[in-house]
Design a protein around this motif. Structure first.
Motif, PDB file in Angstrom:
ATOM      1  N   HIS A  15       0.845  -1.198   0.000  1.00  0.00           N
ATOM      2  CA  HIS A  15       0.000   0.000   0.000  1.00  0.00           C
ATOM      3  C   HIS A  15       0.879   1.247   0.000  1.00  0.00           C
ATOM      4  O   HIS A  15       2.113   1.145   0.089  1.00  0.00           O
ATOM      5  N   VAL A 184       2.060   7.510   7.130  1.00  0.00           N
ATOM      6  CA  VAL A 184       1.057   7.756   6.085  1.00  0.00           C
ATOM      7  C   VAL A 184      -0.302   7.303   6.635  1.00  0.00           C
ATOM      8  O   VAL A 184      -0.443   6.158   7.059  1.00  0.00           O
ATOM      9  N   MET A 192      -1.901   3.958   8.134  1.00  0.00           N
ATOM     10  CA  MET A 192      -2.312   2.983   7.117  1.00  0.00           C
ATOM     11  C   MET A 192      -1.644   1.645   7.417  1.00  0.00           C
ATOM     12  O   MET A 192      -0.436   1.571   7.577  1.00  0.00           O
ATOM     13  N   SER A 193      -2.436   0.578   7.516  1.00  0.00           N
ATOM     14  CA  SER A 193      -1.873  -0.726   7.836  1.00  0.00           C
ATOM     15  C   SER A 193      -2.824  -1.828   7.391  1.00  0.00           C
ATOM     16  O   SER A 193      -4.046  -1.688   7.523  1.00  0.00           O
ATOM     17  N   LYS A 194      -2.216  -2.914   6.881  1.00  0.00           N
ATOM     18  CA  LYS A 194      -3.039  -4.054   6.462  1.00  0.00           C
ATOM     19  C   LYS A 194      -3.936  -4.507   7.599  1.00  0.00           C
ATOM     20  O   LYS A 194      -5.080  -4.865   7.401  1.00  0.00           O
TER      21      LYS A 194
HETATM   22  P1  ADP Z   1       1.470  -3.138   7.655  1.00  0.00           P
HETATM   23  O1  ADP Z   1       1.307  -2.256   8.866  1.00  0.00           O
HETATM   24  O2  ADP Z   1       0.516  -2.764   6.567  1.00  0.00           O
HETATM   25  O3  ADP Z   1       1.421  -4.615   7.998  1.00  0.00           O
HETATM   26  P2  ADP Z   1       4.279  -3.534   7.506  1.00  0.00           P
HETATM   27  O4  ADP Z   1       4.380  -3.552   8.984  1.00  0.00           O
HETATM   28  O5  ADP Z   1       4.409  -4.820   6.756  1.00  0.00           O
HETATM   29  O6  ADP Z   1       2.900  -2.849   7.089  1.00  0.00           O
HETATM   30  O7  ADP Z   1       5.334  -2.465   6.969  1.00  0.00           O
HETATM   31  C1  ADP Z   1       6.343  -2.722   6.049  1.00  0.00           C
HETATM   32  C2  ADP Z   1       7.157  -1.448   5.880  1.00  0.00           C
HETATM   33  O8  ADP Z   1       6.341  -0.353   5.441  1.00  0.00           O
HETATM   34  C3  ADP Z   1       7.829  -0.973   7.155  1.00  0.00           C
HETATM   35  O9  ADP Z   1       9.134  -0.496   6.812  1.00  0.00           O
HETATM   36  C4  ADP Z   1       6.981   0.179   7.644  1.00  0.00           C
HETATM   37  O10 ADP Z   1       7.731   1.135   8.340  1.00  0.00           O
HETATM   38  C5  ADP Z   1       6.418   0.753   6.348  1.00  0.00           C
HETATM   39  N1  ADP Z   1       5.053   1.249   6.594  1.00  0.00           N
HETATM   40  C6  ADP Z   1       3.948   0.493   6.775  1.00  0.00           C
HETATM   41  N2  ADP Z   1       2.851   1.255   6.986  1.00  0.00           N
HETATM   42  C7  ADP Z   1       3.276   2.538   6.939  1.00  0.00           C
HETATM   43  C8  ADP Z   1       2.623   3.803   7.084  1.00  0.00           C
HETATM   44  N3  ADP Z   1       1.315   3.895   7.283  1.00  0.00           N
HETATM   45  N4  ADP Z   1       3.377   4.923   6.976  1.00  0.00           N
HETATM   46  C9  ADP Z   1       4.719   4.847   6.749  1.00  0.00           C
HETATM   47  N5  ADP Z   1       5.390   3.684   6.601  1.00  0.00           N
HETATM   48  C10 ADP Z   1       4.688   2.540   6.697  1.00  0.00           C
END
Ligand code: ADP
Ligand code: TRP
Length: 322
Positions: A15, A184, A192-194
């Protein structure tokens, strides 16, 4: 040139939080460092049970990085499971890893605190991660804040190894936490997070992208009312895609009123669509050429394996294996 190394968990389509928080900073680093980047498919086994899901997640992450501009000639890009040295070193290092260290891992503590069942793979996850890192002796390991503790464990394990067997890991890697991007926000304004189901995938287009952007939560101010850009998720996201002049323009429109959130969203949609258009074209081309993608990953694995093999040979010698 200093070396950097990082792993990305294959957890589906990336994302825009991943793009600005991970892909872009890693591509920037590769301009000034000898960069290694791998897809941590062995780590994914701690949570993914479906072989088709694992396969398609690995494919998605590989395509997302390559389409976003990762140059496999500059960055050594490979699948963790293509290098059996990772698991062999992990076993060796586990014998130098105190149980208490793993019990203190946030990732493990969080899961047990929630009453979730924890398998041994998840418990020893940091040891495999230490092996991922130490095989290549990078100076820096770029990671998100949540992974800092794991890199510190890799440092501790390397020092314990050196103490027990003599100087073997000559570079003790440092975590490199990128603070620049900031968080973000997702469609609901939280990070933003899965895991929050609020993501905007990078390669979405057309109606599907429009629909997600239109769903971004805003306050209920009407079109005519002046609005506060700094409190608005649409505006925060726009800053990632708009030029400084366009941002100024948008800010003016917010403060003046007579400009609705729907208008701002439409503009954001157009900019995002255009921003990722060249990447999308490249992704489609690669997705239609699975042999090419496989070749790229095998090329990366060959380069990586040569280094990993040498390091593991030295480790084996030093600990008394053949
Ligand atoms: P998610 O929270 O969607 O599971 P991950 O933990 O797999 O995402 O994150 C993978 C990478 O992307 C990491 O280096 C993390 O710092 C970055 N990242 C994930 N979500 C964000 C966000 N909302 N804003 C900035 N960086 C992010
Ligand atoms: N654990 C990391 C994550 O979830 C991925 C990872 C595995 C990693 N091995 C690594 C990161 C080695 C840096 C170095 O994001």
């Amino acid at each position: 040139m200093k070396r950097t190394l990082t792993g990305v968990q294959p957890s589906g389509k990336l994302h825009i939080g991943n793009y600005f928080g991970s892909i872009q900073p890693n591509l920037e680093l590769a301009k000034t460092h000898e960069a290694f980047l791998f897809i941590a498919d062995l780590h994914a086994l701690t949570t993914v049970r479906d072989p088709d899901v694992l396969r398609s997640n690995v494919l998605d992450v590989a395509l997302d990085f390559l389409a976003s501009g990762l140059d496999p000639e500059k960055t050594t890009f490979y699948r963790q499971s293509d290098i059996p040295e990772h698991t062999e070193l992990a076993w060796i290092l586990s014998n130098l890893t105190p149980l208490g260290m793993l019990e203190r891992a946030h990732s493990f503590k969080d899961k047990t605190a929630k009453g979730l069942e924890v398998n041994t793979g998840l418990f020893t996850y940091p040891v495999l991660m230490a092996a991922d890192i130490l095989l290549y002796e990078p100076h820096f390991v770029p990671v998100g804040k949540d992974q800092k503790q794991h890199v510190e464990m890799a440092r501790d394990i390397a020092l314990k190894f050196n103490h027990a067997y003599g100087e073997t890991f000559r570079i003790i890697p440092e975590p490199m936490i990128s603070e620049e991007t900031g968080v973000v926000p997702g469609t609901d304004g939280q990070k933003m997070s899965k895991s929050y189901g609020n993501t905007i995938p990078i390669f979405l287009e057309g109606k599907a992208l429009q629909k997600i952007i239109m769903s971004i939560t805003t306050d209920s101010k009407g079109v005519g009312e002046p609005k506060e850009p700094e409190k608005c998720t649409v505006f925060t996201l726009a800053k990632l895609f708009f030029s400084p002049d366009e941002i100024k323009d948008l800010e003016g429109k917010y403060r003046k009123g007579g400009f609705g959130y729907g208008d701002a969203k439409k503009w954001l949609y157009e900019k995002m669509e255009a921003f990722f258009a060249p990447y999308r074209a490249k992704r489609k081309e690669l997705a239609e050429n699975p042999e090419k993608l496989d070749l790229i990953l095998r090329f990366g694995a060959e380069k990586a394996r040569e280094i990993a093999r040498k390091k593991l040979d030295e480790v084996r010698r030093n600990i008394g294996l053949s």
